[in-house]
Design a protein around this motif. Structure first.
Motif, PDB file in Angstrom:
ATOM      1  N   THR A   1      40.633  40.149  15.005  1.00 16.55           N
ATOM      2  CA  THR A   1      40.184  41.510  14.762  1.00 16.55           C
ATOM      3  C   THR A   1      39.532  41.538  13.390  1.00 16.55           C
ATOM      4  OG1 THR A   1      42.008  42.397  16.055  1.00 16.55           O
ATOM      5  CG2 THR A   1      40.893  43.910  14.582  1.00 16.55           C
ATOM      6  N   TYR A   2      38.286  41.935  13.355  1.00 17.42           N
ATOM      7  CA  TYR A   2      37.550  41.938  12.096  1.00 17.42           C
ATOM      8  C   TYR A   2      37.707  43.279  11.386  1.00 17.42           C
ATOM      9  CZ  TYR A   2      35.452  37.870  14.276  1.00 17.42           C
ATOM     10  OH  TYR A   2      35.273  36.661  14.877  1.00 17.42           O
ATOM     11  N   PRO A   3      37.668  43.254  10.063  1.00 17.22           N
ATOM     12  CA  PRO A   3      37.771  44.515   9.313  1.00 17.22           C
ATOM     13  C   PRO A   3      36.693  45.521   9.720  1.00 17.22           C
ATOM     14  CG  PRO A   3      38.000  42.637   7.832  1.00 17.22           C
ATOM     15  CD  PRO A   3      37.625  42.080   9.180  1.00 17.22           C
ATOM     16  N   VAL A   4      35.481  45.026   9.969  1.00 20.72           N
ATOM     17  CA  VAL A   4      34.405  45.916  10.402  1.00 20.72           C
ATOM     18  C   VAL A   4      34.325  45.918  11.919  1.00 20.72           C
ATOM     19  CG1 VAL A   4      31.905  46.305  10.419  1.00 20.72           C
ATOM     20  CG2 VAL A   4      33.048  45.617   8.294  1.00 20.72           C
ATOM     21  N   GLN A   5      34.583  47.060  12.537  1.00 18.98           N
ATOM     22  CA  GLN A   5      34.538  47.216  13.987  1.00 18.98           C
ATOM     23  C   GLN A   5      33.481  48.247  14.351  1.00 18.98           C
ATOM     24  OE1 GLN A   5      36.550  45.829  16.495  1.00 18.98           O
ATOM     25  NE2 GLN A   5      37.394  44.422  14.980  1.00 18.98           N
ATOM     26  N   LYS A   6      32.549  47.859  15.205  1.00 17.27           N
ATOM     27  CA  LYS A   6      31.558  48.830  15.666  1.00 17.27           C
ATOM     28  C   LYS A   6      31.388  48.676  17.164  1.00 17.27           C
ATOM     29  CE  LYS A   6      29.044  48.899  11.356  1.00 17.27           C
ATOM     30  NZ  LYS A   6      27.774  48.998  10.654  1.00 17.27           N
TER      31      LYS A   6
ATOM     32  N   GLU B   1      21.948  50.266  17.310  1.00 18.85           N
ATOM     33  CA  GLU B   1      21.313  51.255  16.448  1.00 18.85           C
ATOM     34  C   GLU B   1      20.987  50.667  15.070  1.00 18.85           C
ATOM     35  OE1 GLU B   1      21.113  55.718  15.370  1.00 18.85           O
ATOM     36  OE2 GLU B   1      21.236  54.678  17.294  1.00 18.85           O
ATOM     37  N   GLN B   2      21.936  49.902  14.544  1.00 24.20           N
ATOM     38  CA  GLN B   2      21.817  49.396  13.181  1.00 24.20           C
ATOM     39  C   GLN B   2      20.841  48.223  13.060  1.00 24.20           C
ATOM     40  OE1 GLN B   2      25.581  48.131  11.492  1.00 24.20           O
ATOM     41  NE2 GLN B   2      24.558  46.798  10.012  1.00 24.20           N
TER      42      GLN B   2
ATOM     43  N   HIS C   1      11.905  29.828   2.543  1.00 27.05           N
ATOM     44  CA  HIS C   1      12.009  30.891   1.539  1.00 27.05           C
ATOM     45  C   HIS C   1      12.862  30.358   0.391  1.00 27.05           C
ATOM     46  CE1 HIS C   1      13.900  34.558  -0.156  1.00 27.05           C
ATOM     47  NE2 HIS C   1      12.778  35.146   0.161  1.00 27.05           N
ATOM     48  N   TRP C   2      12.289  30.291  -0.828  1.00 25.97           N
ATOM     49  CA  TRP C   2      12.990  29.569  -1.905  1.00 25.97           C
ATOM     50  C   TRP C   2      13.191  30.392  -3.165  1.00 25.97           C
ATOM     51  CZ3 TRP C   2      15.289  25.730   0.201  1.00 25.97           C
ATOM     52  CH2 TRP C   2      14.707  25.140   1.330  1.00 25.97           C
ATOM     53  N   GLN C   3      13.056  31.695  -3.063  1.00 23.57           N
ATOM     54  CA  GLN C   3      13.305  32.569  -4.202  1.00 23.57           C
ATOM     55  C   GLN C   3      14.781  32.500  -4.586  1.00 23.57           C
ATOM     56  OE1 GLN C   3      11.727  36.412  -3.075  1.00 23.57           O
ATOM     57  NE2 GLN C   3      12.276  37.270  -5.066  1.00 23.57           N
ATOM     58  N   SER C   4      15.070  32.710  -5.874  1.00 25.78           N
ATOM     59  CA  SER C   4      16.489  32.679  -6.231  1.00 25.78           C
ATOM     60  C   SER C   4      17.116  34.035  -5.949  1.00 25.78           C
ATOM     61  CB  SER C   4      16.683  32.262  -7.684  1.00 25.78           C
ATOM     62  OG  SER C   4      16.228  33.267  -8.530  1.00 25.78           O
ATOM     63  N   GLY C   5      18.347  33.991  -5.489  1.00 26.19           N
ATOM     64  CA  GLY C   5      19.033  35.212  -5.103  1.00 26.19           C
ATOM     65  C   GLY C   5      20.159  34.885  -4.162  1.00 26.19           C
ATOM     66  N   GLU C   6      20.503  35.843  -3.328  1.00 27.70           N
ATOM     67  CA  GLU C   6      21.623  35.626  -2.420  1.00 27.70           C
ATOM     68  C   GLU C   6      21.297  36.167  -1.035  1.00 27.70           C
ATOM     69  OE1 GLU C   6      24.197  37.617  -5.075  1.00 27.70           O
ATOM     70  OE2 GLU C   6      24.084  39.509  -3.991  1.00 27.70           O
ATOM     71  N   TYR C   7      22.041  35.656  -0.070  1.00 27.32           N
ATOM     72  CA  TYR C   7      21.821  36.029   1.321  1.00 27.32           C
ATOM     73  C   TYR C   7      23.078  36.708   1.846  1.00 27.32           C
ATOM     74  CZ  TYR C   7      17.835  32.868   0.924  1.00 27.32           C
ATOM     75  OH  TYR C   7      16.671  32.263   0.531  1.00 27.32           O
ATOM     76  N   LYS C   8      22.866  37.905   2.427  1.00 32.68           N
ATOM     77  CA  LYS C   8      24.000  38.722   2.872  1.00 32.68           C
ATOM     78  C   LYS C   8      24.020  38.836   4.382  1.00 32.68           C
ATOM     79  CE  LYS C   8      23.689  41.534  -1.279  1.00 32.68           C
ATOM     80  NZ  LYS C   8      23.657  42.867  -1.847  1.00 32.68           N
ATOM     81  N   CYS C   9      25.186  39.135   4.913  1.00 35.74           N
ATOM     82  CA  CYS C   9      25.345  39.365   6.347  1.00 35.74           C
ATOM     83  C   CYS C   9      24.522  40.583   6.770  1.00 35.74           C
ATOM     84  CB  CYS C   9      26.816  39.610   6.654  1.00 35.74           C
ATOM     85  SG  CYS C   9      27.101  40.080   8.368  1.00 35.74           S
ATOM     86  N   VAL C  10      23.757  40.422   7.848  1.00 33.96           N
ATOM     87  CA  VAL C  10      22.920  41.517   8.315  1.00 33.96           C
ATOM     88  C   VAL C  10      23.790  42.627   8.940  1.00 33.96           C
ATOM     89  CG1 VAL C  10      22.457  40.755  10.703  1.00 33.96           C
ATOM     90  CG2 VAL C  10      20.649  41.837   9.363  1.00 33.96           C
ATOM     91  N   GLY C  11      24.996  42.270   9.341  1.00 29.79           N
ATOM     92  CA  GLY C  11      25.871  43.239   9.992  1.00 29.79           C
ATOM     93  C   GLY C  11      26.624  44.118   9.021  1.00 29.79           C
ATOM     94  N   CYS C  12      27.071  43.543   7.904  1.00 20.37           N
ATOM     95  CA  CYS C  12      27.960  44.312   7.022  1.00 20.37           C
ATOM     96  C   CYS C  12      27.645  44.166   5.538  1.00 20.37           C
ATOM     97  CB  CYS C  12      29.408  43.908   7.276  1.00 20.37           C
ATOM     98  SG  CYS C  12      29.785  42.235   6.734  1.00 20.37           S
TER      99      CYS C  12
ATOM    100  N   ASN D   1      33.127  36.619   8.476  1.00 22.16           N
ATOM    101  CA  ASN D   1      34.559  36.863   8.607  1.00 22.16           C
ATOM    102  C   ASN D   1      34.911  38.340   8.473  1.00 22.16           C
ATOM    103  OD1 ASN D   1      37.078  35.801   9.106  1.00 22.16           O
ATOM    104  ND2 ASN D   1      37.533  35.380   6.967  1.00 22.16           N
ATOM    105  N   ASN D   2      33.945  39.132   8.105  1.00 20.02           N
ATOM    106  CA  ASN D   2      34.202  40.552   7.903  1.00 20.02           C
ATOM    107  C   ASN D   2      33.819  41.401   9.116  1.00 20.02           C
ATOM    108  OD1 ASN D   2      35.061  42.708   6.159  1.00 20.02           O
ATOM    109  ND2 ASN D   2      32.909  43.253   5.876  1.00 20.02           N
ATOM    110  N   CYS D   3      32.764  41.007   9.826  1.00 21.35           N
ATOM    111  CA  CYS D   3      32.317  41.825  10.963  1.00 21.35           C
ATOM    112  C   CYS D   3      32.146  41.012  12.242  1.00 21.35           C
ATOM    113  CB  CYS D   3      31.032  42.575  10.622  1.00 21.35           C
ATOM    114  SG  CYS D   3      29.568  41.550  10.514  1.00 21.35           S
ATOM    115  N   GLY D   4      32.336  39.696  12.169  1.00 21.36           N
ATOM    116  CA  GLY D   4      32.278  38.875  13.374  1.00 21.36           C
ATOM    117  C   GLY D   4      30.876  38.544  13.849  1.00 21.36           C
ATOM    118  N   SER D   5      29.859  38.887  13.071  1.00 22.13           N
ATOM    119  CA  SER D   5      28.494  38.571  13.492  1.00 22.13           C
ATOM    120  C   SER D   5      28.272  37.065  13.533  1.00 22.13           C
ATOM    121  CB  SER D   5      27.481  39.207  12.536  1.00 22.13           C
ATOM    122  OG  SER D   5      27.458  40.607  12.709  1.00 22.13           O
ATOM    123  N   HIS D   6      27.609  36.611  14.584  1.00 27.71           N
ATOM    124  CA  HIS D   6      27.232  35.196  14.686  1.00 27.71           C
ATOM    125  C   HIS D   6      26.174  34.891  13.636  1.00 27.71           C
ATOM    126  CE1 HIS D   6      26.013  31.392  16.554  1.00 27.71           C
ATOM    127  NE2 HIS D   6      24.767  31.796  16.399  1.00 27.71           N
ATOM    128  N   LEU D   7      26.366  33.767  12.931  1.00 28.34           N
ATOM    129  CA  LEU D   7      25.406  33.382  11.897  1.00 28.34           C
ATOM    130  C   LEU D   7      24.622  32.137  12.295  1.00 28.34           C
ATOM    131  CD1 LEU D   7      27.835  33.801   8.867  1.00 28.34           C
ATOM    132  CD2 LEU D   7      26.121  35.445   9.632  1.00 28.34           C
TER     133      LEU D   7
END
Ligand SMILES: [Zn+2]
Length: 141
Positions: free
Chosen positions: A7-12, A19-20, A45-56, A103-109
């Motif tokens: 059960t993931y913390p983020v449930q939709k 929709e999202q 894509h090689w810019q410096s920065g970070e990559y976040k989950c598209v789901g949460c 691990n937060n919303c269960g989205s496949h990566l």
């Protein structure tokens, strides 16, 4: 998507995810689709920065750990930490692979393979559609 008892913390609901997310993001993140190689936003894509989950929005990977695996998908040798990623054995398509999910919303990566560079020796092969890039100028949480 293969079954998981977690059960993931983020449930939709499915409708909320639709929709999202845009259709490609939805297929990848919620139905474990794989984008075609060399078609995603971030494989080259090689810019410096970070990559976040598209789901949460959870921070998953840093540009510092990204490398060119020549496979046509964004590849990283480590996530920001081991807690943000869930590993699930995936026996689809007649192969045994290790799927990685948020691990937060269960989205496949994507999947993780044991043929990456040091120091980890791992290669996280991730769909561009499952992640969102944020440049370094953003303040980090
Ligand atoms: Zn997530």
């Amino acid at each position: 998507m293969s079954s998981s008892d977690k059960t993931y913390p983020v449930q939709k609901t499915d409708a909320e995810w639709r929709e999202q997310l845009d259709p490609m993001q939805y297929q990848v993140a919620r139905h474990a689709a794989t984008e075609r190689a060399f078609t995603g936003k971030y494989w080259d894509h090689w810019q410096s920065g970070e990559y976040k989950c598209v789901g949460c929005g959870t921070r998953l990977f840093e540009a510092d750990t990204k490398f060119d695996a020549g496979c046509g998908w964004p590849s990283y040798w480590a996530p920001v930490n081991s807690e943000v990623i869930e590993r699930v054995v995936d026996k689809s398509h007649g192969m045994v692979r290790v799927e990685v999910r948020c691990n937060n919303c269960g989205s496949h990566l994507g999947h993780v393979f044991p043929d990456g560079p040091q120091p980890t020796g791992e290669r996280f092969c991730i769909n561009s559609a499952a992640i969102d890039f944020a440049p370094d100028s953003d303040s980090k949480p």
